[in-house]
Design an enzyme around this catalytic site. Structure first.
Site, PDB file in Angstrom:
ATOM      1  NE  ARG A  23     -10.074  69.319 -64.469  1.00 15.90           N
ATOM      2  CZ  ARG A  23     -11.009  69.632 -65.661  1.00 15.90           C
ATOM      3  NH1 ARG A  23     -10.608  69.858 -66.748  1.00 15.90           N
ATOM      4  NH2 ARG A  23     -12.237  69.647 -65.088  1.00 15.90           N
ATOM      5  NE  ARG A  27      -9.275  70.384 -72.232  1.00 13.48           N
ATOM      6  CZ  ARG A  27     -10.402  71.018 -71.587  1.00 13.48           C
ATOM      7  NH1 ARG A  27     -11.494  71.384 -72.588  1.00 13.48           N
ATOM      8  NH2 ARG A  27     -10.559  71.647 -70.522  1.00 13.48           N
ATOM      9  NE  ARG A  36     -10.093  64.616 -75.866  1.00 17.43           N
ATOM     10  CZ  ARG A  36     -11.273  64.658 -76.706  1.00 17.43           C
ATOM     11  NH1 ARG A  36     -11.237  63.721 -77.761  1.00 17.43           N
ATOM     12  NH2 ARG A  36     -12.231  65.462 -76.741  1.00 17.43           N
ATOM     13  CG  ASP A  72     -14.257  63.990 -65.396  1.00 17.80           C
ATOM     14  OD1 ASP A  72     -13.601  65.017 -65.963  1.00 17.80           O
ATOM     15  OD2 ASP A  72     -15.346  64.142 -65.013  1.00 17.80           O
ATOM     16  CE1 TYR A 141     -20.304  69.810 -64.628  1.00 15.82           C
ATOM     17  CE2 TYR A 141     -19.680  69.291 -62.434  1.00 15.82           C
ATOM     18  CZ  TYR A 141     -19.522  70.089 -63.380  1.00 15.82           C
ATOM     19  OH  TYR A 141     -18.227  70.939 -63.653  1.00 15.82           O
TER      20      TYR A 141
HETATM   21  O1  CP3 Z   1      -4.921  66.473 -64.816  1.00 14.41           O
HETATM   22  C1  CP3 Z   1      -5.816  66.001 -63.973  1.00 14.41           C
HETATM   23  O2  CP3 Z   1      -6.402  66.455 -63.280  1.00 14.41           O
HETATM   24  C2  CP3 Z   1      -6.612  64.937 -64.785  1.00 14.41           C
HETATM   25  C3  CP3 Z   1      -7.673  64.279 -64.131  1.00 14.41           C
HETATM   26  C4  CP3 Z   1      -8.891  65.198 -64.211  1.00 14.41           C
HETATM   27  C5  CP3 Z   1      -9.923  65.512 -65.231  1.00 14.41           C
HETATM   28  N1  CP3 Z   1     -10.857  66.107 -64.645  1.00 14.41           N
HETATM   29  C6  CP3 Z   1      -9.647  65.156 -66.531  1.00 14.41           C
HETATM   30  C7  CP3 Z   1     -10.464  65.651 -67.865  1.00 14.41           C
HETATM   31  C8  CP3 Z   1      -9.665  65.754 -62.865  1.00 14.41           C
HETATM   32  C9  CP3 Z   1      -8.993  65.657 -61.593  1.00 14.41           C
HETATM   33  C10 CP3 Z   1     -10.920  66.403 -63.284  1.00 14.41           C
HETATM   34  C11 CP3 Z   1     -11.769  66.977 -62.399  1.00 14.41           C
HETATM   35  C12 CP3 Z   1     -12.990  67.331 -62.723  1.00 14.41           C
HETATM   36  N2  CP3 Z   1     -13.770  66.984 -63.824  1.00 14.41           N
HETATM   37  C13 CP3 Z   1     -13.601  68.451 -62.165  1.00 14.41           C
HETATM   38  C14 CP3 Z   1     -13.153  69.090 -60.773  1.00 14.41           C
HETATM   39  C15 CP3 Z   1     -12.043  70.124 -60.978  1.00 14.41           C
HETATM   40  C16 CP3 Z   1     -12.463  71.352 -61.659  1.00 14.41           C
HETATM   41  O3  CP3 Z   1     -11.701  71.528 -62.662  1.00 14.41           O
HETATM   42  O4  CP3 Z   1     -13.218  72.119 -61.239  1.00 14.41           O
HETATM   43  C17 CP3 Z   1     -14.802  68.859 -62.792  1.00 14.41           C
HETATM   44  C18 CP3 Z   1     -15.676  69.869 -62.229  1.00 14.41           C
HETATM   45  C19 CP3 Z   1     -14.928  67.935 -63.732  1.00 14.41           C
HETATM   46  C20 CP3 Z   1     -15.998  67.827 -64.762  1.00 14.41           C
HETATM   47  C21 CP3 Z   1     -15.596  68.133 -66.188  1.00 14.41           C
HETATM   48  N3  CP3 Z   1     -14.984  67.368 -66.923  1.00 14.41           N
HETATM   49  C22 CP3 Z   1     -15.809  69.111 -67.080  1.00 14.41           C
HETATM   50  C23 CP3 Z   1     -16.613  70.252 -66.483  1.00 14.41           C
HETATM   51  C24 CP3 Z   1     -15.313  68.922 -68.378  1.00 14.41           C
HETATM   52  C25 CP3 Z   1     -15.357  69.736 -69.532  1.00 14.41           C
HETATM   53  C26 CP3 Z   1     -14.673  70.889 -69.486  1.00 14.41           C
HETATM   54  C27 CP3 Z   1     -13.231  70.804 -69.135  1.00 14.41           C
HETATM   55  O5  CP3 Z   1     -12.735  71.487 -68.319  1.00 14.41           O
HETATM   56  O6  CP3 Z   1     -12.557  70.145 -69.962  1.00 14.41           O
HETATM   57  C28 CP3 Z   1     -14.576  67.679 -68.137  1.00 14.41           C
HETATM   58  C29 CP3 Z   1     -13.715  67.062 -69.230  1.00 14.41           C
HETATM   59  C30 CP3 Z   1     -12.187  66.843 -68.785  1.00 14.41           C
HETATM   60  N4  CP3 Z   1     -11.794  66.280 -67.611  1.00 14.41           N
HETATM   61  C31 CP3 Z   1     -11.109  66.703 -69.718  1.00 14.41           C
HETATM   62  C32 CP3 Z   1      -9.990  66.351 -68.823  1.00 14.41           C
HETATM   63  C33 CP3 Z   1      -8.486  66.085 -69.529  1.00 14.41           C
HETATM   64  C34 CP3 Z   1     -11.111  67.362 -71.160  1.00 14.41           C
HETATM   65  C35 CP3 Z   1     -11.526  66.631 -71.943  1.00 14.41           C
HETATM   66  C36 CP3 Z   1     -10.973  66.724 -73.371  1.00 14.41           C
HETATM   67  O7  CP3 Z   1     -10.261  66.128 -73.603  1.00 14.41           O
HETATM   68  O8  CP3 Z   1     -11.930  67.204 -74.136  1.00 14.41           O
END
Ligand code: CP3
Length: 341
Positions: A23, A27, A36, A72, A141
């Site tokens: 990640r 953020r 954003r 994502d 999900y």
């Molecule tokens: O740096 C990176 O890893 C960027 C790429 C990336 C994102 N999500 C961007 C993202 C990756 C590899 C993920 C994986 C992901 N997404 C997982 C597996 C890893 C983990 O952390 O468990 C899961 C379960 C998700 C599903 C997901 N996406 C959720 C539950 C959420 C909302 C809560 C949260 O953690 O933000 C997201 C949104 C998301 N995915 C954001 C980002 C940068 C935030 C979105 C925003 O800007 O509001």
């Protein structure tokens, strides 16, 4: 010269380990938060030039040894005709029918991801990781329609309708293989599979609903020779079973003791991890002490990649990230000067 990250993935790295953070394109970065304010997450994840820009963002501040594609794990559901939205504060919302589970041409439906990869790849100083969610976590999900506190619906399906779950996992696996082949053709150097919710499962169900699908994905990708890292929550415990499907790397959650895990994992499988993401909120001297301890424990391991045990948290202070990198740098210069082995 092969980059340090890829050397570690083939267990041939000498000196300090490579480092990147799950990640890292997100953020905790002020520049991400500014973007954003202009664009929704959906828009950013669908526009190739923004995918490229966010993938590069962490490198304005930190010299990580690998980049991870900004995208994502849930976007693959668009190939199943689902709509995926990300709502501020609530997390993802997935809408789509489970009546006839089928997907369309993944490479076509998700071509914007391939375009983002082609856009960013030539501009990166380090290898690029593509990724996908593992079938079980994506199924979680889908079944819940989004995030969940207790995954009640998933657990109901596991025990009362395992056939539906197996069918869903089978279709997700086929789509994931197409999706990852597309990412590889577009130029990623390595792949990570994220199975965040594997930790919901007792071992025998992990063996039934996760492992066989990892195996299928790994076998389908093997001819490409692109290395694959498997991450799941629960990996400190599941590591020996994960090793049995022969990924190139296993990413270990923050719970386990890495040296003990290394002692039961074959030396030709890389290990990644496993700092506690919460450690980065501690005073800097404590962060440094903990990182130095881990570096010392894993020193001389040619297949070690320093990372967190899970994704970096949104409010993480930037100077804690810098402190981690400083400790690695300190070790690499010490090794270089022959002060330490
Ligand atoms: O740096 C990176 O890893 C960027 C790429 C990336 C994102 N999500 C961007 C993202 C990756 C590899 C993920 C994986 C992901 N997404 C997982 C597996 C890893 C983990 O952390 O468990 C899961 C379960 C998700 C599903 C997901 N996406 C959720 C539950 C959420 C909302 C809560 C949260 O953690 O933000 C997201 C949104 C998301 N995915 C954001 C980002 C940068 C935030 C979105 C925003 O800007 O509001």
């Amino acid at each position: 010269m092969i980059p340090k990250f890829l050397r570690a993935l083939s267990c041939t790295n000498e000196g300090a380990p490579p480092v990147w953070f799950m990640r890292q394109a997100g953020r905790y970065l002020p520049a991400y938060r500014s973007l954003r304010e202009k664009y929704s997450f959906e828009e950013m994840a669908h526009r190739p030039e923004l995918i490229a820009e966010v993938t590069r963002l962490p490198f304005q501040l930190f010299p990580f040894d690998a980049a991870i594609l900004f995208s994502d794990i849930l976007l693959i559901l668009e190939a199943f005709g689902c709509s995926v939205r990300f709502k501020e504060g609530t997390g993802p919302i997935v809408q789509g029918s489970m009546k006839r589970i089928s997907f369309e041409n993944v490479a076509e439906k998700l071509s914007f991801v391939a375009e983002g990869i082609r856009w960013v790849k030539p501009e990166l100083p380090v290898p690029l990781l593509g990724f996908a969610g593992a079938p079980f976590t994506v199924a979680c999900y889908w079944l819940e329609g989004g995030s969940s506190i207790d995954f009640r619906q998933v657990k109901r399906v596991i025990y009362s309708d395992p056939l539906l779950l197996r069918n869903l996992l089978d279709q997700l696996t086929q789509a994931t293989i197409q999706y990852l082949h597309m990412q590889i053709a577009a130029g990623v150097d390595a792949i990570q599979l994220f199975d965040t919710w594997a930790s919901l499962l007792p071992l025998h169900l992990f063996q039934e609903f996760c492992l066989p699908f990892y195996r299928r994905i790994l076998e389908a990708l093997r001819p490409t020779r692109v290395p694959v890292i498997l991450f799941c929550r629960g990996s400190s415990y599941f590591a020996p079973w994960i090793a049995s499907v022969a990924p190139q790397g296993i990413s270990i959650d923050a719970q386990g003791d890495l040296p003990s895990i290394r002692s039961v994992i074959p030396v030709n499988i890389a290990l990644q991890g496993n700092l506690d993401p919460d450690l980065l909120f501690a005073p800097i001297p404590l962060v440094q002490a903990e990182v130095r301890r881990l570096l010392e424990q894993m020193s001389g391991d040619p297949g070690y990649i320093l990372n967190l045990g899970h994704g970096i948290l949104p409010l993480t202070p930037l100077d804690a990230v810098q402190a981690v990198l400083d400790c690695v740098w300190e070790r690499s210069s010490a090794t270089f000067e022959g002060v330490s082995s």
